[in-house]
Design a protein around this motif. Sequence first.
Motif, PDB file in Angstrom:
ATOM      1  N   LEU A  52     -13.801 -14.204   9.346  1.00 38.44           N
ATOM      2  CA  LEU A  52     -13.298 -13.169   8.440  1.00 38.44           C
ATOM      3  C   LEU A  52     -13.061 -11.898   9.257  1.00 38.44           C
ATOM      4  O   LEU A  52     -13.890 -11.507  10.064  1.00 38.44           O
ATOM      5  N   PRO A  53     -11.943 -11.223   9.044  1.00 36.23           N
ATOM      6  CA  PRO A  53     -11.525 -10.157   9.964  1.00 36.23           C
ATOM      7  C   PRO A  53     -11.974  -8.746   9.569  1.00 36.23           C
ATOM      8  O   PRO A  53     -11.490  -8.172   8.596  1.00 36.23           O
ATOM      9  N   SER A  54     -12.853  -8.161  10.364  1.00 34.11           N
ATOM     10  CA  SER A  54     -13.202  -6.748  10.148  1.00 34.11           C
ATOM     11  C   SER A  54     -11.989  -5.872  10.433  1.00 34.11           C
ATOM     12  O   SER A  54     -11.862  -4.772   9.881  1.00 34.11           O
ATOM     13  N   GLU A  55     -11.074  -6.367  11.287  1.00 30.58           N
ATOM     14  CA  GLU A  55      -9.880  -5.597  11.644  1.00 30.58           C
ATOM     15  C   GLU A  55      -8.939  -5.404  10.466  1.00 30.58           C
ATOM     16  O   GLU A  55      -8.027  -4.589  10.523  1.00 30.58           O
ATOM     17  N   VAL A  56      -9.152  -6.173   9.392  1.00 30.52           N
ATOM     18  CA  VAL A  56      -8.385  -5.983   8.158  1.00 30.52           C
ATOM     19  C   VAL A  56      -9.172  -5.157   7.156  1.00 30.52           C
ATOM     20  O   VAL A  56      -8.646  -4.216   6.560  1.00 30.52           O
ATOM     21  N   ILE A  57     -10.443  -5.486   6.973  1.00 28.45           N
ATOM     22  CA  ILE A  57     -11.256  -4.839   5.954  1.00 28.45           C
ATOM     23  C   ILE A  57     -11.509  -3.364   6.273  1.00 28.45           C
ATOM     24  O   ILE A  57     -11.410  -2.504   5.390  1.00 28.45           O
ATOM     25  N   LEU A  58     -11.831  -3.057   7.527  1.00 29.77           N
ATOM     26  CA  LEU A  58     -12.150  -1.670   7.883  1.00 29.77           C
ATOM     27  C   LEU A  58     -10.962  -0.714   7.701  1.00 29.77           C
ATOM     28  O   LEU A  58     -11.120   0.362   7.101  1.00 29.77           O
ATOM     29  N   PRO A  59      -9.766  -1.054   8.180  1.00 33.10           N
ATOM     30  CA  PRO A  59      -8.633  -0.168   7.919  1.00 33.10           C
ATOM     31  C   PRO A  59      -8.323  -0.030   6.422  1.00 33.10           C
ATOM     32  O   PRO A  59      -7.918   1.045   5.969  1.00 33.10           O
ATOM     33  N   LEU A  60      -8.520  -1.118   5.672  1.00 32.60           N
ATOM     34  CA  LEU A  60      -8.312  -1.031   4.224  1.00 32.60           C
ATOM     35  C   LEU A  60      -9.308  -0.059   3.583  1.00 32.60           C
ATOM     36  O   LEU A  60      -8.962   0.667   2.647  1.00 32.60           O
ATOM     37  N   ALA A  61     -10.555  -0.052   4.098  1.00 28.43           N
ATOM     38  CA  ALA A  61     -11.537   0.908   3.597  1.00 28.43           C
ATOM     39  C   ALA A  61     -11.097   2.340   3.901  1.00 28.43           C
ATOM     40  O   ALA A  61     -11.228   3.242   3.065  1.00 28.43           O
ATOM     41  N   GLY A  62     -10.557   2.542   5.104  1.00 23.47           N
ATOM     42  CA  GLY A  62     -10.034   3.866   5.446  1.00 23.47           C
ATOM     43  C   GLY A  62      -8.838   4.241   4.593  1.00 23.47           C
ATOM     44  O   GLY A  62      -8.706   5.390   4.147  1.00 23.47           O
ATOM     45  N   PHE A  63      -7.967   3.258   4.341  1.00 23.47           N
ATOM     46  CA  PHE A  63      -6.801   3.495   3.490  1.00 23.47           C
ATOM     47  C   PHE A  63      -7.233   3.856   2.077  1.00 23.47           C
ATOM     48  O   PHE A  63      -6.677   4.767   1.445  1.00 23.47           O
ATOM     49  N   PHE A 174     -11.591   1.795  13.320  1.00 22.02           N
ATOM     50  CA  PHE A 174     -10.699   1.144  12.362  1.00 22.02           C
ATOM     51  C   PHE A 174     -10.619   1.881  11.030  1.00 22.02           C
ATOM     52  O   PHE A 174      -9.552   1.958  10.421  1.00 22.02           O
ATOM     53  N   VAL A 175     -11.741   2.415  10.572  1.00 22.33           N
ATOM     54  CA  VAL A 175     -11.718   3.166   9.306  1.00 22.33           C
ATOM     55  C   VAL A 175     -10.868   4.425   9.462  1.00 22.33           C
ATOM     56  O   VAL A 175     -10.027   4.739   8.599  1.00 22.33           O
ATOM     57  N   LEU A 176     -11.070   5.151  10.551  1.00 23.42           N
ATOM     58  CA  LEU A 176     -10.283   6.374  10.781  1.00 23.42           C
ATOM     59  C   LEU A 176      -8.808   6.045  10.978  1.00 23.42           C
ATOM     60  O   LEU A 176      -7.932   6.803  10.540  1.00 23.42           O
ATOM     61  N   SER A 177      -8.528   4.919  11.618  1.00 17.23           N
ATOM     62  CA  SER A 177      -7.125   4.513  11.789  1.00 17.23           C
ATOM     63  C   SER A 177      -6.477   4.259  10.441  1.00 17.23           C
ATOM     64  O   SER A 177      -5.350   4.713  10.183  1.00 17.23           O
ATOM     65  N   GLY A 178      -7.181   3.531   9.568  1.00 22.38           N
ATOM     66  CA  GLY A 178      -6.645   3.280   8.233  1.00 22.38           C
ATOM     67  C   GLY A 178      -6.498   4.560   7.432  1.00 22.38           C
ATOM     68  O   GLY A 178      -5.555   4.703   6.646  1.00 22.38           O
ATOM     69  N   TYR A 179      -7.423   5.486   7.632  1.00 16.39           N
ATOM     70  CA  TYR A 179      -7.402   6.750   6.891  1.00 16.39           C
ATOM     71  C   TYR A 179      -6.203   7.603   7.300  1.00 16.39           C
ATOM     72  O   TYR A 179      -5.494   8.149   6.437  1.00 16.39           O
TER      73      TYR A 179
END
Length: 232
Positions: A52-63, A174-179
């Motif tokens: 399961l990809p943290s690289e998807v979930i973390l940016p989505l959390a930032g978004f 990743f969170v900051l990137s999504g944000y």
Amino acid sequence: MTTLIALQAAAADSSGDSLISRFADWSVHLMEVIGAPGAALAIALENLFPPLPSEVILPLAGFAASRGSFSLFEALLWTTIGSIVGAYALYWVGRALGRERTRAIFGWLPLVDLNDVDKVEAWFDRNGSKAVFFGRMIPIFRSLISIPAGITKMNQAKFLGLTAAGSLIWNSIFVLSGYYLGENWKVVEDYADVFQKIVIVVVLALLVLWLVLKIRKARAKKAGMQGTDSAQ
């Protein structure tokens, strides 16, 4: 509702893989219903199941944070809590497994020398702190590194502190990137995907090298034994 639609659209665009897409959709629903703790739950599961990809979930959390579902601080806090919970669960898998069971398992495998197992264990005893900290920032190893920490019974407070520090760095990227990237967050996923593939190739190359060396060693040992028998 507008935020939910935007998040679902972002999740749907994240991957063509049905399993990953469904997990992303489910994570989005969690974040919309229960807020940042939903991101924590998704990341905890990601730690337990590395595919399961943290690289998807973390940016989505930032978004989601950029859309006002919760604050950026909450996104960073709760995703890090989720990482710690997932890692701690795997730590206890290692503790339950223990040294003796681990040796028994590896001893049963072909081409595995228990002396090599002892060397790896000794290396982890010396470098476990660095391995846990930096391992939290390497795909695949992010989850797996918790198991040897449990097997060697690393101090729990030390393990949790190192896990929290390494996870916070990885999650923040990743969170900051999504944000800040908003709907363009997928750019980060693309780069992360390349990084993960590089890690997989390196691991496979090292595994092949190890197998080649072991086979050569086994053949040389067999040839030496045959030579001794002939001399007798």
